[in-house]
Design an enzyme around this catalytic site. Structure first.
Site, PDB file in Angstrom:
ATOM      1  NE  ARG A  46      -3.042   0.365   3.234  1.00 57.72           N
ATOM      2  CZ  ARG A  46      -2.413   0.357   4.413  1.00 57.72           C
ATOM      3  NH1 ARG A  46      -1.614   1.351   4.755  1.00 57.72           N
ATOM      4  NH2 ARG A  46      -2.589  -0.636   5.253  1.00 57.72           N
ATOM      5  CE1 TYR A  98     -14.844  13.837 -15.740  1.00 59.34           C
ATOM      6  CE2 TYR A  98     -14.341  13.729 -13.405  1.00 59.34           C
ATOM      7  CZ  TYR A  98     -14.706  13.108 -14.578  1.00 59.34           C
ATOM      8  OH  TYR A  98     -14.935  11.756 -14.582  1.00 59.34           O
ATOM      9  CG  ASP A 170      -7.903  18.000 -13.650  1.00 62.72           C
ATOM     10  OD1 ASP A 170      -7.193  17.449 -14.512  1.00 62.72           O
ATOM     11  OD2 ASP A 170      -8.970  17.509 -13.231  1.00 62.72           O
ATOM     12  CE  LYS A 195     -10.740  10.426 -18.014  1.00 61.53           C
ATOM     13  NZ  LYS A 195     -11.039  11.631 -17.248  1.00 61.53           N
TER      14      LYS A 195
HETATM   15  C1  LIG Z   1     -11.608  11.925 -15.992  1.00 62.11           C
HETATM   16  C2  LIG Z   1     -11.238  13.162 -15.316  1.00 62.11           C
HETATM   17  C3  LIG Z   1     -11.045  13.201 -13.919  1.00 62.11           C
HETATM   18  C4  LIG Z   1     -11.284  11.998 -13.035  1.00 62.11           C
HETATM   19  O1  LIG Z   1     -10.391  10.956 -13.295  1.00 62.11           O
HETATM   20  P1  LIG Z   1     -10.757   9.397 -13.100  1.00 62.11           P
HETATM   21  O2  LIG Z   1      -9.498   8.708 -13.513  1.00 62.11           O
HETATM   22  O3  LIG Z   1     -11.914   9.086 -13.991  1.00 62.11           O
HETATM   23  O4  LIG Z   1     -11.097   9.206 -11.665  1.00 62.11           O
HETATM   24  C5  LIG Z   1     -10.645  14.389 -13.353  1.00 62.11           C
HETATM   25  N1  LIG Z   1     -10.469  15.500 -14.099  1.00 62.11           N
HETATM   26  C6  LIG Z   1     -10.652  15.511 -15.427  1.00 62.11           C
HETATM   27  C7  LIG Z   1     -10.438  16.771 -16.193  1.00 62.11           C
HETATM   28  C8  LIG Z   1     -11.049  14.349 -16.085  1.00 62.11           C
HETATM   29  O5  LIG Z   1     -11.252  14.373 -17.406  1.00 62.11           O
END
Ligand SMILES: *Cc1c(COP(=O)(O)O)cnc(C)c1O
Length: 381
Positions: A46, A98, A170, A195
Protein backbone atom coordinates in the site's frame (compact mmCIF):
# COMPACT_ATOMS: atom_id res chain seq x y z
CA UNK A 1 16.16 16.48 -22.44
CA UNK A 2 13.31 17.36 -24.76
CA UNK A 3 9.80 16.11 -24.04
CA UNK A 4 9.68 13.12 -26.43
CA UNK A 5 12.93 11.82 -24.95
CA UNK A 6 11.72 12.34 -21.39
CA UNK A 7 8.56 10.34 -22.16
CA UNK A 8 10.81 7.34 -22.77
CA UNK A 9 13.57 7.87 -20.21
CA UNK A 10 12.47 10.17 -17.34
CA UNK A 11 13.19 8.49 -14.02
CA UNK A 12 13.65 5.10 -15.70
CA UNK A 13 16.45 2.61 -15.26
CA UNK A 14 16.84 -1.03 -16.22
CA UNK A 15 15.69 -3.43 -13.47
CA UNK A 16 18.72 -3.85 -11.18
CA UNK A 17 18.19 -7.57 -10.58
CA UNK A 18 17.63 -8.74 -14.19
CA UNK A 19 18.44 -5.86 -16.55
CA UNK A 20 14.81 -5.89 -17.81
CA UNK A 21 14.32 -2.73 -19.88
CA UNK A 22 10.71 -2.31 -18.74
CA UNK A 23 10.09 -2.41 -14.99
CA UNK A 24 8.71 -5.78 -13.90
CA UNK A 25 5.12 -5.93 -12.66
CA UNK A 26 5.89 -6.47 -8.97
CA UNK A 27 2.72 -8.37 -8.12
CA UNK A 28 3.32 -8.59 -4.39
CA UNK A 29 1.57 -7.27 -1.30
CA UNK A 30 4.56 -7.38 1.04
CA UNK A 31 8.37 -7.61 1.16
CA UNK A 32 10.70 -9.83 3.18
CA UNK A 33 12.61 -8.09 5.95
CA UNK A 34 16.08 -9.27 7.01
CA UNK A 35 15.33 -8.25 10.58
CA UNK A 36 12.41 -6.15 11.90
CA UNK A 37 12.68 -2.80 10.08
CA UNK A 38 15.73 -3.90 8.05
CA UNK A 39 14.72 -4.14 4.37
CA UNK A 40 15.55 -3.01 0.84
CA UNK A 41 13.32 0.08 0.86
CA UNK A 42 9.88 -1.55 0.67
CA UNK A 43 7.74 -2.82 3.55
CA UNK A 44 4.16 -3.13 2.37
CA UNK A 45 2.66 -2.50 -1.08
CA UNK A 46 0.00 0.00 0.00
CA UNK A 47 2.88 2.30 0.86
CA UNK A 48 5.28 1.54 -2.02
CA UNK A 49 5.62 -0.78 -4.99
CA UNK A 50 8.56 -0.59 -7.42
CA UNK A 51 6.32 -0.67 -10.53
CA UNK A 52 4.38 2.26 -9.08
CA UNK A 53 7.62 4.05 -8.23
CA UNK A 54 8.75 3.74 -11.87
CA UNK A 55 5.49 5.37 -13.01
CA UNK A 56 5.74 8.09 -10.36
CA UNK A 57 9.30 8.94 -11.37
CA UNK A 58 8.23 9.15 -15.00
CA UNK A 59 5.27 11.51 -14.38
CA UNK A 60 7.34 13.67 -12.02
CA UNK A 61 9.91 13.97 -14.82
CA UNK A 62 7.28 14.95 -17.40
CA UNK A 63 5.78 17.62 -15.16
CA UNK A 64 9.13 18.93 -13.91
CA UNK A 65 8.10 18.05 -10.33
CA UNK A 66 10.41 16.82 -7.61
CA UNK A 67 7.90 14.09 -6.75
CA UNK A 68 4.72 12.37 -7.88
CA UNK A 69 2.28 10.12 -6.04
CA UNK A 70 0.05 7.81 -8.07
CA UNK A 71 -3.50 6.84 -7.19
CA UNK A 72 -6.12 4.31 -8.25
CA UNK A 73 -7.98 7.03 -10.21
CA UNK A 74 -7.94 10.73 -10.98
CA UNK A 75 -10.67 11.12 -8.35
CA UNK A 76 -8.42 9.34 -5.83
CA UNK A 77 -5.64 11.85 -6.58
CA UNK A 78 -8.03 14.82 -6.18
CA UNK A 79 -9.37 13.39 -2.92
CA UNK A 80 -5.82 13.11 -1.53
CA UNK A 81 -4.99 16.68 -2.62
CA UNK A 82 -8.09 18.13 -0.94
CA UNK A 83 -7.28 16.38 2.33
CA UNK A 84 -4.53 18.96 2.88
CA UNK A 85 -7.43 21.31 3.78
CA UNK A 86 -9.12 21.71 7.17
CA UNK A 87 -12.70 22.63 8.15
CA UNK A 88 -13.33 26.31 7.47
CA UNK A 89 -10.89 26.47 4.56
CA UNK A 90 -12.21 28.00 1.34
CA UNK A 91 -11.52 26.91 -2.24
CA UNK A 92 -12.13 28.92 -5.41
CA UNK A 93 -12.82 26.92 -8.53
CA UNK A 94 -14.40 27.21 -11.93
CA UNK A 95 -18.10 27.02 -12.79
CA UNK A 96 -17.07 24.92 -15.80
CA UNK A 97 -15.50 21.93 -14.14
CA UNK A 98 -15.29 18.17 -14.72
CA UNK A 99 -18.54 16.77 -13.25
CA UNK A 100 -16.76 14.30 -10.96
CA UNK A 101 -14.65 17.09 -9.48
CA UNK A 102 -17.75 19.18 -8.79
CA UNK A 103 -19.39 16.16 -7.13
CA UNK A 104 -16.33 15.46 -4.96
CA UNK A 105 -16.21 19.11 -3.86
CA UNK A 106 -19.92 19.61 -3.14
CA UNK A 107 -21.05 16.16 -2.03
CA UNK A 108 -18.03 15.02 -0.02
CA UNK A 109 -15.78 17.85 1.12
CA UNK A 110 -18.53 20.42 1.72
CA UNK A 111 -19.92 17.99 4.33
CA UNK A 112 -16.61 18.21 6.17
CA UNK A 113 -16.75 21.97 6.42
CA UNK A 114 -14.70 22.98 3.37
CA UNK A 115 -16.28 25.86 1.46
CA UNK A 116 -16.28 26.16 -2.33
CA UNK A 117 -17.03 29.05 -4.66
CA UNK A 118 -17.43 28.46 -8.38
CA UNK A 119 -16.66 31.45 -10.58
CA UNK A 120 -16.08 32.17 -14.26
CA UNK A 121 -12.31 31.73 -14.31
CA UNK A 122 -11.90 33.15 -17.81
CA UNK A 123 -11.54 36.49 -16.05
CA UNK A 124 -8.88 36.58 -13.30
CA UNK A 125 -10.79 39.42 -11.61
CA UNK A 126 -13.61 37.01 -10.74
CA UNK A 127 -11.09 34.91 -8.82
CA UNK A 128 -9.48 37.89 -7.10
CA UNK A 129 -12.83 39.15 -5.88
CA UNK A 130 -13.89 35.72 -4.54
CA UNK A 131 -10.92 35.59 -2.16
CA UNK A 132 -11.82 35.80 1.53
CA UNK A 133 -9.87 35.35 4.78
CA UNK A 134 -10.10 31.51 4.75
CA UNK A 135 -9.16 31.05 1.08
CA UNK A 136 -6.46 28.39 0.89
CA UNK A 137 -6.72 26.93 -2.58
CA UNK A 138 -7.43 27.89 -6.19
CA UNK A 139 -8.38 24.85 -8.25
CA UNK A 140 -7.85 25.32 -11.98
CA UNK A 141 -8.87 23.11 -14.87
CA UNK A 142 -7.63 24.27 -18.27
CA UNK A 143 -8.69 23.77 -20.99
CA UNK A 144 -12.01 23.25 -19.26
CA UNK A 145 -14.24 20.31 -19.83
CA UNK A 146 -16.32 20.39 -22.00
CA UNK A 147 -16.38 24.08 -23.00
CA UNK A 148 -12.63 24.34 -23.71
CA UNK A 149 -12.28 27.69 -21.98
CA UNK A 150 -8.76 28.65 -21.00
CA UNK A 151 -7.69 29.73 -17.51
CA UNK A 152 -4.62 31.90 -16.97
CA UNK A 153 -2.28 29.63 -14.98
CA UNK A 154 0.55 32.21 -14.79
CA UNK A 155 -1.64 35.09 -13.67
CA UNK A 156 -3.60 33.17 -11.04
CA UNK A 157 -0.54 31.34 -9.69
CA UNK A 158 1.47 34.48 -9.17
CA UNK A 159 -1.48 36.17 -7.42
CA UNK A 160 -2.02 33.07 -5.25
CA UNK A 161 1.63 32.81 -4.30
CA UNK A 162 1.62 36.42 -3.05
CA UNK A 163 -1.49 35.65 -0.96
CA UNK A 164 -0.29 32.33 0.51
CA UNK A 165 -2.88 30.34 -1.47
CA UNK A 166 -2.13 26.93 -3.05
CA UNK A 167 -2.75 26.69 -6.80
CA UNK A 168 -3.72 23.25 -8.11
CA UNK A 169 -4.06 22.56 -11.84
CA UNK A 170 -5.95 19.58 -13.21
CA UNK A 171 -3.76 19.01 -16.29
CA UNK A 172 -5.68 16.01 -17.63
CA UNK A 173 -6.93 17.70 -20.82
CA UNK A 174 -3.63 19.11 -22.04
CA UNK A 175 -1.26 16.49 -20.60
CA UNK A 176 2.31 17.49 -19.78
CA UNK A 177 3.08 17.12 -23.48
CA UNK A 178 1.26 20.41 -24.18
CA UNK A 179 1.23 22.24 -20.84
CA UNK A 180 3.42 22.15 -17.75
CA UNK A 181 1.67 24.06 -14.97
CA UNK A 182 4.52 23.93 -12.42
CA UNK A 183 6.77 25.83 -14.84
CA UNK A 184 3.97 28.42 -15.12
CA UNK A 185 3.96 28.88 -11.33
CA UNK A 186 1.34 26.42 -10.05
CA UNK A 187 2.02 24.48 -6.83
CA UNK A 188 0.53 21.11 -7.72
CA UNK A 189 -0.68 19.18 -10.76
CA UNK A 190 -3.42 16.55 -10.83
CA UNK A 191 -3.90 13.95 -13.55
CA UNK A 192 -6.42 11.41 -14.49
CA UNK A 193 -3.85 9.07 -16.08
CA UNK A 194 -6.91 7.27 -17.44
CA UNK A 195 -6.92 9.81 -20.28
CA UNK A 196 -3.95 10.97 -22.41
CA UNK A 197 -1.17 9.57 -20.24
CA UNK A 198 -2.51 5.99 -20.34
CA UNK A 199 -3.87 6.76 -23.80
CA UNK A 200 -5.41 3.41 -24.69
CA UNK A 201 -8.69 3.36 -22.72
CA UNK A 202 -7.54 0.28 -20.84
CA UNK A 203 -6.69 1.55 -17.35
CA UNK A 204 -8.01 3.88 -14.61
CA UNK A 205 -5.43 5.88 -12.67
CA UNK A 206 -4.48 9.22 -11.17
CA UNK A 207 -1.43 11.23 -10.17
CA UNK A 208 -0.54 14.20 -7.98
CA UNK A 209 2.77 15.99 -8.67
CA UNK A 210 4.49 18.83 -6.90
CA UNK A 211 7.87 20.19 -5.85
CA UNK A 212 6.40 21.53 -2.60
CA UNK A 213 7.48 19.44 0.41
CA UNK A 214 4.23 20.01 2.37
CA UNK A 215 2.02 19.07 -0.54
CA UNK A 216 3.97 15.88 -1.20
CA UNK A 217 4.13 14.99 2.49
CA UNK A 218 0.32 15.14 2.54
CA UNK A 219 0.13 13.12 -0.69
CA UNK A 220 2.40 10.37 0.70
CA UNK A 221 0.50 10.36 3.98
CA UNK A 222 -2.80 9.92 2.11
CA UNK A 223 -1.32 7.11 -0.02
CA UNK A 224 -0.39 5.27 3.16
CA UNK A 225 -3.44 6.23 5.22
CA UNK A 226 -6.42 6.37 2.85
CA UNK A 227 -4.82 3.85 0.50
CA UNK A 228 -6.39 4.65 -2.89
CA UNK A 229 -3.39 3.08 -4.64
CA UNK A 230 -3.15 1.61 -8.14
CA UNK A 231 -2.12 -2.01 -8.62
CA UNK A 232 1.21 -2.81 -10.30
CA UNK A 233 -0.43 -4.03 -13.53
CA UNK A 234 -2.28 -0.71 -13.86
CA UNK A 235 0.95 1.20 -13.22
CA UNK A 236 2.69 -0.84 -15.90
CA UNK A 237 -0.08 -0.07 -18.41
CA UNK A 238 0.03 3.67 -17.67
CA UNK A 239 3.82 3.67 -18.02
CA UNK A 240 3.62 1.76 -21.29
CA UNK A 241 1.07 4.27 -22.59
CA UNK A 242 3.22 7.26 -21.70
CA UNK A 243 6.05 6.05 -23.96
CA UNK A 244 3.99 7.05 -27.01
CA UNK A 245 2.35 10.17 -25.52
CA UNK A 246 4.31 12.55 -27.68
CA UNK A 247 3.46 10.79 -30.98
CA UNK A 248 -0.19 10.28 -30.05
CA UNK A 249 -0.62 13.87 -28.95
CA UNK A 250 0.92 15.21 -32.16
CA UNK A 251 -1.57 13.26 -34.29
CA UNK A 252 -4.58 14.08 -32.07
CA UNK A 253 -3.76 17.79 -32.19
CA UNK A 254 -3.34 17.76 -35.96
CA UNK A 255 -6.55 15.79 -36.55
CA UNK A 256 -8.52 17.96 -34.09
CA UNK A 257 -7.38 21.05 -36.03
CA UNK A 258 -8.70 19.60 -39.30
CA UNK A 259 -11.94 18.36 -37.71
CA UNK A 260 -12.64 21.67 -35.94
CA UNK A 261 -12.22 23.48 -39.28
CA UNK A 262 -14.56 21.06 -41.01
CA UNK A 263 -17.30 21.27 -38.35
CA UNK A 264 -17.15 25.05 -38.23
CA UNK A 265 -18.14 25.23 -41.89
CA UNK A 266 -21.06 22.84 -41.53
CA UNK A 267 -24.47 24.52 -42.05
CA UNK A 268 -26.11 22.57 -39.18
CA UNK A 269 -23.59 23.76 -36.59
CA UNK A 270 -24.21 26.74 -34.31
CA UNK A 271 -20.87 27.09 -32.55
CA UNK A 272 -17.54 25.25 -32.38
CA UNK A 273 -15.33 25.50 -29.34
CA UNK A 274 -11.68 24.89 -30.08
CA UNK A 275 -8.87 27.02 -28.60
CA UNK A 276 -6.78 26.62 -31.75
CA UNK A 277 -9.08 28.97 -33.71
CA UNK A 278 -7.43 32.37 -34.00
CA UNK A 279 -10.75 34.02 -33.16
CA UNK A 280 -11.31 31.90 -30.04
CA UNK A 281 -11.58 34.65 -27.38
CA UNK A 282 -8.66 33.15 -25.45
CA UNK A 283 -6.52 31.94 -28.33
CA UNK A 284 -3.55 34.12 -27.35
CA UNK A 285 -3.65 32.94 -23.74
CA UNK A 286 -3.87 29.32 -24.91
CA UNK A 287 -0.87 29.84 -27.21
CA UNK A 288 1.09 31.40 -24.34
CA UNK A 289 0.68 28.44 -21.99
CA UNK A 290 0.20 25.46 -24.30
CA UNK A 291 2.51 24.17 -27.03
CA UNK A 292 -0.50 23.02 -29.12
CA UNK A 293 -4.28 23.14 -28.74
CA UNK A 294 -5.14 19.56 -27.86
CA UNK A 295 -7.36 16.85 -29.22
CA UNK A 296 -10.72 18.00 -27.87
CA UNK A 297 -13.40 19.80 -29.89
CA UNK A 298 -16.93 20.70 -28.71
CA UNK A 299 -19.82 22.01 -30.79
CA UNK A 300 -23.51 22.82 -30.62
CA UNK A 301 -26.20 22.26 -33.21
CA UNK A 302 -28.40 25.03 -34.61
CA UNK A 303 -31.30 22.87 -33.48
CA UNK A 304 -30.27 23.00 -29.81
CA UNK A 305 -32.00 19.96 -28.34
CA UNK A 306 -30.99 16.86 -26.42
CA UNK A 307 -32.91 14.75 -28.95
CA UNK A 308 -30.90 16.03 -31.95
CA UNK A 309 -27.62 15.56 -30.11
CA UNK A 310 -28.62 11.99 -29.25
CA UNK A 311 -29.58 11.27 -32.87
CA UNK A 312 -26.26 12.65 -34.08
CA UNK A 313 -24.30 10.52 -31.65
CA UNK A 314 -26.11 7.32 -32.52
CA UNK A 315 -25.13 7.88 -36.15
CA UNK A 316 -21.36 7.98 -35.83
CA UNK A 317 -19.52 4.70 -36.24
CA UNK A 318 -15.82 5.54 -35.85
CA UNK A 319 -16.54 7.97 -33.01
CA UNK A 320 -17.68 5.65 -30.23
CA UNK A 321 -20.33 6.97 -27.86
CA UNK A 322 -18.60 6.78 -24.49
CA UNK A 323 -17.48 8.80 -21.50
CA UNK A 324 -13.75 9.51 -21.14
CA UNK A 325 -11.20 10.93 -23.57
CA UNK A 326 -7.58 10.88 -24.56
CA UNK A 327 -7.40 7.37 -26.01
CA UNK A 328 -6.14 6.26 -29.43
CA UNK A 329 -9.76 5.76 -30.52
CA UNK A 330 -12.04 8.73 -31.13
CA UNK A 331 -14.94 9.14 -28.71
CA UNK A 332 -18.09 11.23 -28.79
CA UNK A 333 -20.13 12.25 -25.77
CA UNK A 334 -23.01 14.40 -24.61
CA UNK A 335 -21.93 16.20 -21.43
CA UNK A 336 -25.42 17.33 -20.36
CA UNK A 337 -26.66 13.75 -20.10
CA UNK A 338 -23.36 11.97 -19.38
CA UNK A 339 -20.26 13.42 -17.66
CA UNK A 340 -22.02 16.56 -16.42
CA UNK A 341 -25.39 15.09 -15.45
CA UNK A 342 -24.44 15.50 -11.76
CA UNK A 343 -24.24 19.29 -12.22
CA UNK A 344 -27.72 20.87 -11.82
CA UNK A 345 -29.18 22.12 -15.11
CA UNK A 346 -29.29 25.78 -13.96
CA UNK A 347 -25.60 25.65 -13.01
CA UNK A 348 -24.77 24.00 -16.34
CA UNK A 349 -26.66 26.55 -18.38
CA UNK A 350 -25.22 29.47 -16.47
CA UNK A 351 -21.77 28.33 -17.50
CA UNK A 352 -22.84 28.07 -21.16
CA UNK A 353 -23.19 24.29 -21.39
CA UNK A 354 -26.01 24.03 -23.96
CA UNK A 355 -28.37 21.07 -24.31
CA UNK A 356 -27.02 20.04 -27.74
CA UNK A 357 -23.34 20.41 -26.84
CA UNK A 358 -21.41 17.46 -28.28
CA UNK A 359 -17.84 16.77 -27.23
CA UNK A 360 -15.31 14.97 -29.40
CA UNK A 361 -12.12 13.34 -28.20
CA UNK A 362 -10.13 13.01 -31.41
CA UNK A 363 -8.02 9.86 -31.55
CA UNK A 364 -5.28 8.86 -33.95
CA UNK A 365 -7.30 7.33 -36.80
CA UNK A 366 -6.91 8.90 -40.25
CA UNK A 367 -8.62 12.31 -39.93
CA UNK A 368 -10.27 11.96 -43.35
CA UNK A 369 -12.12 8.84 -42.14
CA UNK A 370 -13.19 10.72 -39.00
CA UNK A 371 -14.51 13.62 -41.07
CA UNK A 372 -16.46 11.23 -43.33
CA UNK A 373 -17.96 9.64 -40.21
CA UNK A 374 -19.13 13.03 -38.90
CA UNK A 375 -20.42 14.00 -42.35
CA UNK A 376 -22.79 10.99 -42.37
CA UNK A 377 -23.97 11.78 -38.83
CA UNK A 378 -24.80 15.37 -39.84
CA UNK A 379 -27.10 13.94 -42.54
CA UNK A 380 -29.14 12.28 -39.76
CA UNK A 381 -30.04 15.51 -37.96
C1 LIG B 1 -11.61 11.93 -15.99
C2 LIG B 1 -11.24 13.16 -15.32
C3 LIG B 1 -11.04 13.20 -13.92
C4 LIG B 1 -11.28 12.00 -13.04
O1 LIG B 1 -10.39 10.96 -13.29
P1 LIG B 1 -10.76 9.40 -13.10
O2 LIG B 1 -9.50 8.71 -13.51
O3 LIG B 1 -11.91 9.09 -13.99
O4 LIG B 1 -11.10 9.21 -11.67
C5 LIG B 1 -10.65 14.39 -13.35
N1 LIG B 1 -10.47 15.50 -14.10
C6 LIG B 1 -10.65 15.51 -15.43
C7 LIG B 1 -10.44 16.77 -16.19
C8 LIG B 1 -11.05 14.35 -16.08
O5 LIG B 1 -11.25 14.37 -17.41
Amino acid sequence: MRFATKAIHAGQQADPSTGAVMPPIYQTSTYRQDAPGVHQGHEYARVTNPTRTALENMIAGLEGASECACFASGCGAMDAMLKILRPGDHVISSNDLYGGTYRLFTQVFEHYGIQFDFVDMRDNENVFSAVKPGTRMIWIETPTNPLLNIVDIRGLSSFARDSGIITVVDNTFASPCLQQPLALGADAVIHSTTKYLGGHSDVIGGALCSSDANIMANARFQVKTSGAVPGPMDCYLALRGIKTLSLRMRQSCESARQIAGYIRNHPKVAEVRYPGFEDHPQHKLAASQMSDFGGMVSFTLKDDSVAKAHTFMSNTHLFTLAESLGGVESLISHPASMTHASIPREVREKSGLRESLIRLSVGIEDPLDLIEDLDKAFESV
